[in-house]
Design an enzyme around this catalytic site. Structure first.
Site, short mmCIF file in Angstrom:
data_model
loop_
_atom_site.label_atom_id
_atom_site.label_comp_id
_atom_site.label_asym_id
_atom_site.label_seq_id
_atom_site.Cartn_x
_atom_site.Cartn_y
_atom_site.Cartn_z
N ASP A 145 -0.04 -12.42 -13.91
CA ASP A 145 -0.13 -11.04 -14.36
C ASP A 145 -0.77 -10.99 -15.74
O ASP A 145 -1.66 -11.78 -16.04
CB ASP A 145 1.29 -10.44 -14.36
CG ASP A 145 1.31 -8.95 -14.10
OD1 ASP A 145 0.88 -8.19 -14.98
OD2 ASP A 145 1.75 -8.54 -13.02
N ASP A 164 -2.62 -19.49 -19.92
CA ASP A 164 -3.37 -18.26 -20.16
C ASP A 164 -4.82 -18.50 -19.75
O ASP A 164 -5.57 -19.21 -20.44
CB ASP A 164 -3.29 -17.90 -21.65
CG ASP A 164 -4.00 -16.59 -21.98
OD1 ASP A 164 -4.80 -16.12 -21.14
OD2 ASP A 164 -3.76 -16.04 -23.07
N ASP A 169 -5.85 -20.91 -22.94
CA ASP A 169 -4.96 -21.72 -23.76
C ASP A 169 -3.58 -21.78 -23.09
O ASP A 169 -3.39 -21.24 -22.01
CB ASP A 169 -4.87 -21.17 -25.19
CG ASP A 169 -4.37 -19.74 -25.25
OD1 ASP A 169 -3.47 -19.38 -24.44
OD2 ASP A 169 -4.87 -18.95 -26.08
N HIS A 178 2.85 -5.09 -18.79
CA HIS A 178 3.02 -5.05 -17.34
C HIS A 178 3.73 -6.30 -16.82
O HIS A 178 4.72 -6.23 -16.07
CB HIS A 178 1.64 -4.89 -16.70
CG HIS A 178 1.66 -4.66 -15.22
ND1 HIS A 178 1.67 -5.68 -14.30
CD2 HIS A 178 1.65 -3.51 -14.51
CE1 HIS A 178 1.67 -5.18 -13.08
NE2 HIS A 178 1.65 -3.85 -13.18
N ASN A 192 24.86 -10.15 -19.83
CA ASN A 192 24.85 -10.55 -21.24
C ASN A 192 25.17 -9.39 -22.18
O ASN A 192 24.88 -9.45 -23.38
CB ASN A 192 23.50 -11.16 -21.60
CG ASN A 192 22.34 -10.18 -21.40
OD1 ASN A 192 22.53 -9.11 -20.84
ND2 ASN A 192 21.16 -10.56 -21.87
N ASN A 270 -1.88 1.43 -5.29
CA ASN A 270 -1.35 2.71 -5.76
C ASN A 270 -2.29 3.88 -5.57
O ASN A 270 -2.27 4.83 -6.35
CB ASN A 270 -0.99 2.59 -7.25
CG ASN A 270 0.01 1.50 -7.53
OD1 ASN A 270 0.91 1.27 -6.75
ND2 ASN A 270 -0.17 0.82 -8.65
N TYR A 282 -4.28 -9.96 2.97
CA TYR A 282 -4.60 -11.25 3.59
C TYR A 282 -3.42 -11.80 4.40
O TYR A 282 -2.25 -11.48 4.13
CB TYR A 282 -4.97 -12.29 2.53
CG TYR A 282 -6.30 -12.05 1.85
CD1 TYR A 282 -7.44 -11.76 2.59
CD2 TYR A 282 -6.41 -12.13 0.47
CE1 TYR A 282 -8.66 -11.55 1.96
CE2 TYR A 282 -7.62 -11.93 -0.17
CZ TYR A 282 -8.74 -11.64 0.59
OH TYR A 282 -9.94 -11.43 -0.03
N VAL A 285 0.25 -13.49 3.05
CA VAL A 285 0.69 -12.73 1.88
C VAL A 285 1.60 -11.61 2.36
O VAL A 285 1.25 -10.88 3.29
CB VAL A 285 -0.50 -12.14 1.09
CG1 VAL A 285 0.01 -11.37 -0.12
CG2 VAL A 285 -1.45 -13.24 0.66
N ASP A 308 3.94 -5.05 4.94
CA ASP A 308 4.96 -5.87 5.59
C ASP A 308 6.37 -5.37 5.35
O ASP A 308 7.24 -5.49 6.22
CB ASP A 308 4.85 -7.32 5.11
CG ASP A 308 3.57 -7.98 5.57
OD1 ASP A 308 3.33 -8.01 6.79
OD2 ASP A 308 2.79 -8.45 4.73
N SER A 347 3.38 -2.31 -8.10
CA SER A 347 3.58 -3.46 -8.98
C SER A 347 5.05 -3.66 -9.30
O SER A 347 5.51 -4.78 -9.51
CB SER A 347 2.81 -3.27 -10.29
OG SER A 347 1.44 -3.44 -10.11
#
Length: 617
Positions: A145, A164, A169, A178, A192, A270, A282, A285, A308, A347
């Protein structure tokens, strides 16, 4: 007599199979409760214990246990079949009121996170029950993401090394928010006393940054991110991203991940389109559509062939932002500042399925195809889902964990039988009404409608004229269009294409108004005498088309009369009264019948006149 015995034997065998299928995976117990009648003496209780070779003891030292004569004896949980027989024999004893398992109870896990009460989405998928079984221990989830920042409410969540690919890096920090929000739904630190809860909060997060600070990324970066996750120990990949374009490079990447035993789960998109986004579309997935707080499809969510399963994605409004999905993330304008925010989108729906997949894998179900099977088979089906808004149904974490536990423990034959029973039940096959007016194709009523139309036409022909005056092909075509349509087409679909053309092509005229709707209720405009009446007025003078319209009237009469009978619900769009709907359908069915009769009579007269003129010439 012999038939009765055979019937009894068959029923007994069926019950035995059902008990076998349902026996495992039930509430555990390691002892049996035996409640003696209050008049039973200690010597009588000892005699029964000796007879059945069990070591009885009072359930407690309380006066209640002594007064009610409640005793326990230990059993081997692995021999529940023989234990059931023993309980049956004990219950048949005159001195025993009942004997049943001493089931184990436990407090439901409710996290103490301060904002947990605002997480309607977790309760919608039955997380409190699921947490009692699994919390995602030992599973690594890659969030491919915008990166992930370990904000304060992710401080106790374990992270593994990521990468990344945007800046090339080893610091996949989030600059957009996001990815951090998505990671929170999957594994936010839970119980917690801070913020909110996550679904698989004992799972590990692998942050893989492939999208920039604006939320965009290149095909090559996303593909590298998927392959990196698959090569570095992730067993689940969350892809809350998508594109309208297909690319072989992407397809090969998800196939590669699947071949390495990775479960890949992606957002459907969306755009409120019936075209599911890539890579969700695909093979290998799991594509996730979004629902709102009421369980209905979110207004923005894509749908159609390729979806699905569905999960909460939020449907917030300006007046109700809390209808979104709440998680802690970073402030996009100031990445150093953390905040709790309501997001919405497929998402946000995707990490719900990802989190539950992690819970499933923690129970030992690691194969990606098996994980997908568990998710789909445990989902709550949605009836009349003509446009495939929900795929297999709505995500249910508790049922998924129950199924995952069963898959790990049970033998393949029993598991197959239980799966088969659940498949029948989920799709309505165990409901007797299915065999008459339900199911995806509804074969029986369709055939009845066609046969009914044929019988009506035979009667009209018998009353009015010889067969040679009737144009048979147009007539049969009209009967078919009015009664059943080409109904087998409704069960067809093309991956990546809309379903509505098949819905329209497979509908009869009365059903045409429902081809685009998520309901089986008939549209009163199409399920009335109005359209066939207008067509008959226009085409009565045409030699062939008039018989097609007469057949349409006959077919619609059959359809409407059968739909309006007591055997069916008789539902139309207007009004909530079933009797109002039935009356409307029956009235229009009778009018269509009368219209067919009058049209056939007029056609016969015109044919006779034309024949007489031809003979005089």
């Amino acid at each position: 007599m012999k038939f009765g015995r055979w019937l009894g034997l068959c029923c007994a065998c069926l019950m035995a199979l059902l008990l076998t299928a349902c026996g495992k995976g039930s509430t555990p117990y390691d002892s049996i409760v035996v409640n003696f009648v209050n008049t039973a003496t200690p010597s009588q209780i000892s005699a029964i214990a000796k007879e059945y070779n069990v070591s009885l003891r009072l359930s407690s030292a309380s006066s209640f246990a002594r007064q009610e004569a409640i005793y326990l004896f230990d059993v081997d949980a692995n021999h529940q079949g023989s234990t059931r027989r023993l309980m049956k024999r004990l219950t048949d004893e005159a001195l025993i009121e009942y004997a049943h398992p001493n089931y184990q109870f436990q407090a439901a896990f409710v996290p103490n996170d301060r904002l947990y009460p605002q997480q309607w989405n977790l309760r919608a998928i039955n997380m409190p029950e699921a947490w009692e079984v699994s919390q995602g221990e030992g599973i690594t989830v890659a969030v491919v993401d915008t990166g992930v920042t370990q904000v304060s409410d992710l401080a106790q969540t374990e992270f593994v090394k990521g990468y990344d690919f945007v800046d090339d890096d080893e610091n996949p920090e989030d600059l957009q928010g996001h990815g951090t929000h998505v990671a929170g739904t999957i594994a936010q630190s839970t119980n917690n006393s801070l913020g909110v809860a996550g679904i698989a909060f004992k799972a590990k997060i692998m942050p893989v940054r492939v999208l920039d600070a604006n939320g965009f990324g290149s095909l090559s970066d996303v593909v590298e991110g998927i392959r990196y996750a698959a090569d570095h120990g992730a067993t689940i990949i969350n892809l809350s991203l998508g594109s309208r374009a297909s690319a072989q490079l992407m397809q090969e990447a998800v196939t590669y991940a699947h071949s390495k035993g990775v479960t890949v789960i992606a957002a459907a998109g969306n755009e409120n389109s019936n075209q599911v986004s890539f890579p969700a579309r695909y093979e290998h997935v799991i594509a996730v559509s979004a629902t709102g707080p009421n369980g209905e499809k979110a207004p923005y969510s894509n749908y159609g062939v390729g979806v699905d399963i569905s999960a909460p994605g939020g449907a917030k409004t300006q007046d109700h932002p809390e209808y979104g999905i709440l998680q802690q993330t970073i402030n996009r304008r100031n990445p150093n500042e953390a905040l709790f925010a309501y997001f919405q989108g497929t998402s946000m729906a995707t990490p719900h399925v990802v989190g539950v997949a992690a819970l499933i894998q923690a129970q030992g179900v690691k194969d990606p195809d098996k994980v997908e099977e568990v998710l789909k088979m445990s989902a709550t089906p949605v009836q009349d889902d003509k446009q495939n808004f929900y795929g297999a149904g709505r995500l249910d974490a508790a049922k998924a964990l129950a199924r995952a536990t069963g898959q790990q423990e049970e033998n393949p034959l029993v598991l197959w039988f239980k799966d088969f029973l659940q498949y029948l039940n989920n799709n309505g096959y165990l409901n007797p009404r299915f065999w008459f007016d339900g199911g995806p194709i509804a074969l029986v009523p369709k055939l009845l409608m066609v046969v009914g139309g044929y019988i009506i036409m035979v009667l009209i022909r018998w009353w009015l004229a010889p067969k040679r005056l009737i144009q048979s092909v147009p007539l049969v075509a009209g009967i078919l269009l009015g009664s059943a349509g080409l109904f087998p087409l409704q069960g067809l679909a093309i991956v990546g294409g809309p379903r509505w053309p098949f819905q329209v092509a497979g509908s009869s005229l009365p059903e045409l108004g429902t081809a685009f709707a998520q309901t089986s209720a008939l549209n009163p405009l199409f399920a009335s005498v109005l359209i066939p009446g207008l067509l008959l007025l226009l085409l009565l003078g045409h030699r062939r088309w008039r018989w097609a319209v007469i057949g349409l009237c006959v077919g619609m009469a059959s359809h409407l009369l059968l739909s309006g009978s007591l055997f069916y619900e008789g539902v139309v769009w207007f009004g909530s009264s079933a009797w109002l709907g039935r009356s409307f359908l029956l009235l229009n069915g009778v009018l269509c019948l009368g219209l067919a009769y009058l049209g056939a009579q007029a056609s016969m007269e015109q044919s006779s006149t034309a024949t007489g003129l031809a003979l005089r010439k």
